[in-house]
Design a protein around this motif. Structure first.
Motif, PDB file in Angstrom:
ATOM      1  N   ARG A 100     -36.214 -16.586 119.591  1.00  0.00           N
ATOM      2  CA  ARG A 100     -37.504 -17.010 119.045  1.00  0.00           C
ATOM      3  C   ARG A 100     -38.171 -15.882 118.262  1.00  0.00           C
ATOM      4  O   ARG A 100     -38.997 -16.134 117.392  1.00  0.00           O
ATOM      5  CB  ARG A 100     -38.439 -17.437 120.183  1.00  0.00           C
ATOM      6  N   GLN A 101     -37.818 -14.645 118.595  1.00  0.00           N
ATOM      7  CA  GLN A 101     -38.534 -13.498 118.039  1.00  0.00           C
ATOM      8  C   GLN A 101     -37.546 -12.385 117.723  1.00  0.00           C
ATOM      9  O   GLN A 101     -36.583 -12.158 118.470  1.00  0.00           O
ATOM     10  CB  GLN A 101     -39.582 -13.006 119.039  1.00  0.00           C
ATOM     11  N   ALA A 144     -39.593 -15.542 114.249  1.00  0.00           N
ATOM     12  CA  ALA A 144     -40.899 -14.888 114.291  1.00  0.00           C
ATOM     13  C   ALA A 144     -40.648 -13.386 114.335  1.00  0.00           C
ATOM     14  O   ALA A 144     -40.181 -12.858 115.337  1.00  0.00           O
ATOM     15  CB  ALA A 144     -41.679 -15.336 115.517  1.00  0.00           C
ATOM     16  N   ASP A 203     -42.742 -11.376 123.095  1.00  0.00           N
ATOM     17  CA  ASP A 203     -43.256 -12.683 123.510  1.00  0.00           C
ATOM     18  C   ASP A 203     -44.760 -12.792 123.300  1.00  0.00           C
ATOM     19  O   ASP A 203     -45.467 -13.448 124.069  1.00  0.00           O
ATOM     20  CB  ASP A 203     -42.905 -12.939 124.992  1.00  0.00           C
ATOM     21  N   GLU A 205     -47.455 -13.941 120.506  1.00  0.00           N
ATOM     22  CA  GLU A 205     -47.631 -14.650 119.239  1.00  0.00           C
ATOM     23  C   GLU A 205     -48.500 -13.879 118.257  1.00  0.00           C
ATOM     24  O   GLU A 205     -48.361 -14.029 117.041  1.00  0.00           O
ATOM     25  CB  GLU A 205     -48.227 -16.036 119.490  1.00  0.00           C
ATOM     26  N   HIS A 208     -46.450 -11.969 115.731  1.00  0.00           N
ATOM     27  CA  HIS A 208     -45.567 -12.669 114.804  1.00  0.00           C
ATOM     28  C   HIS A 208     -45.976 -12.410 113.354  1.00  0.00           C
ATOM     29  O   HIS A 208     -47.146 -12.563 112.986  1.00  0.00           O
ATOM     30  CB  HIS A 208     -45.579 -14.166 115.080  1.00  0.00           C
TER      31      HIS A 208
END
Length: 326
Positions: A100-101, A144, A203, A205, A208
């Motif tokens: 995700r990142q 992200a 983790d 946001e 991002h």
């Protein structure tokens, strides 16, 4: 975080494991290679005791090193410096690892010189710098992303001599040759702080799409670095001789004779990390250097024969008419 996958960064692995994350560190190369005997690789046993998995392999084929079908929530690349090295890792993270990142450790060295320092996020960068191509590719990837730009680093587990360069001379009572007038300002950060900054983005946001100068909150002059190292070694700063020189006049390559850039003030500020990540700085550089001096002495390096390291020093001192010992 379900599982983290890091290329390098000893301190970050320690901190994330201590926070309860499941961490895998990939080391480019082979486990039995000569570099595994050096810092920070020789300390991988400490990471494994904390539950960190360590694997070896080629960044061009992360799947082979990590294991087929292995999934990772977050990937951190502290190894690649150009697109040919980083693109396979980014593509793997997005397509196969299911990340995700993606956190990329770039470099503050890509900034263009500025007449209005300090350098801050968003200042012009050198478009020909290899890290820039990686940052641009990552911004277009389906991940992200967060980008961190470090400068100079001190601390244990670092595979580049920084504070050791100064300690080597101070420990032996040698003059310390400094290019220029010694007033140029640089940013010298602690490895533990930089790792903590990156960990704050994991983790998160708010991180991002973020660009963060991964540096300390204060700069230091070149002469100031000598004096701080002298104090760390228990010596009065005025008892350590600093010899200023012009590299062209004495006929040396400054990049080989000195560990920092010197031609201009080269320091950046961590404004984005403070504002966005809530980064704080708990300990000053002087205290960190005192700790490093103790480990430097314990390592035995303070009494090793390092005469071969001082060839360029001797050339500089001879040209300046300075003796080799204080």
């Amino acid at each position: 975080m379900r599982l983290g996958f890091l290329l390098g960064r000893y301190h970050l692995a320690r901190q994330l494991a201590g926070q309860g994350h499941e961490v895998t560190v990939m080391v480019p190369g082979e486990e039995g290679s000569e570099k595994m005997q050096k810092e920070p690789f020789c300390r991988w046993g400490e990471l494994r005791e904390l539950g960190v998995a360590t694997v070896w392999g080629d960044p061009a084929d992360c799947a082979a090193a990590a294991g087929a079908g292995k999934k990772f929530d977050v990937v951190v690349d502290n190894n690649g410096k150009d697109l040919s090295t980083c693109q396979p890792v980014i593509d793997w993270a997005a397509a196969e690892a299911g990340a995700r990142q993606f956190l990329y450790v770039s470099s503050a060295g890509i900034y263009m010189p500025s007449d209005t320092p300090p350098l801050v996020e968003g200042d012009p960068v050198d478009p020909s710098a290899s890290h820039v191509a990686v940052e641009e590719y990552l911004a277009r990837a389906s991940l992200a992303e967060s980008v961190f730009r470090p400068q100079y680093i001190v601390g244990p587990g670092n595979n580049k001599d920084c504070e050791e360069w100064f300690f080597d001379r101070i420990a032996r009572g040698r003059p310390v040759p400094i290019p220029g007038n010694g007033l140029a300002i640089v940013n010298v950060a602690q490895a533990e702080d930089l790792a903590r900054m990156i960990a704050l983005a994991v983790d998160n946001e708010a991180a991002h799409g973020g660009l963060f100068n991964c540096v300390a909150d204060r700069g230091v002059t070149l002469d100031g670095m000598v004096r701080l190292c002298a104090e760390a070694a228990g010596r009065a700063p005025e008892d350590v001789e600093i010899v200023h020189y012009d590299p062209e006049e004495v006929g040396v390559n400054a990049k080989k004779a000195f560990p920092f850039r010197y031609a201009y003030n080269f320091f950046s500020e961590p404004r984005a990390a403070v504002a966005t990540l809530g980064m704080t700085f708990e300990r000053g550089l002087g205290d960190a250097l005192k700790e490093r001096w103790a480990t430097y002495v314990d390592s035995g390096r303070a009494t090793q024969d390092l005469s071969a390291k001082f060839t360029l020093d001797d050339q500089i001192l001879q040209a300046k008419g300075t003796s080799q010992a204080v």
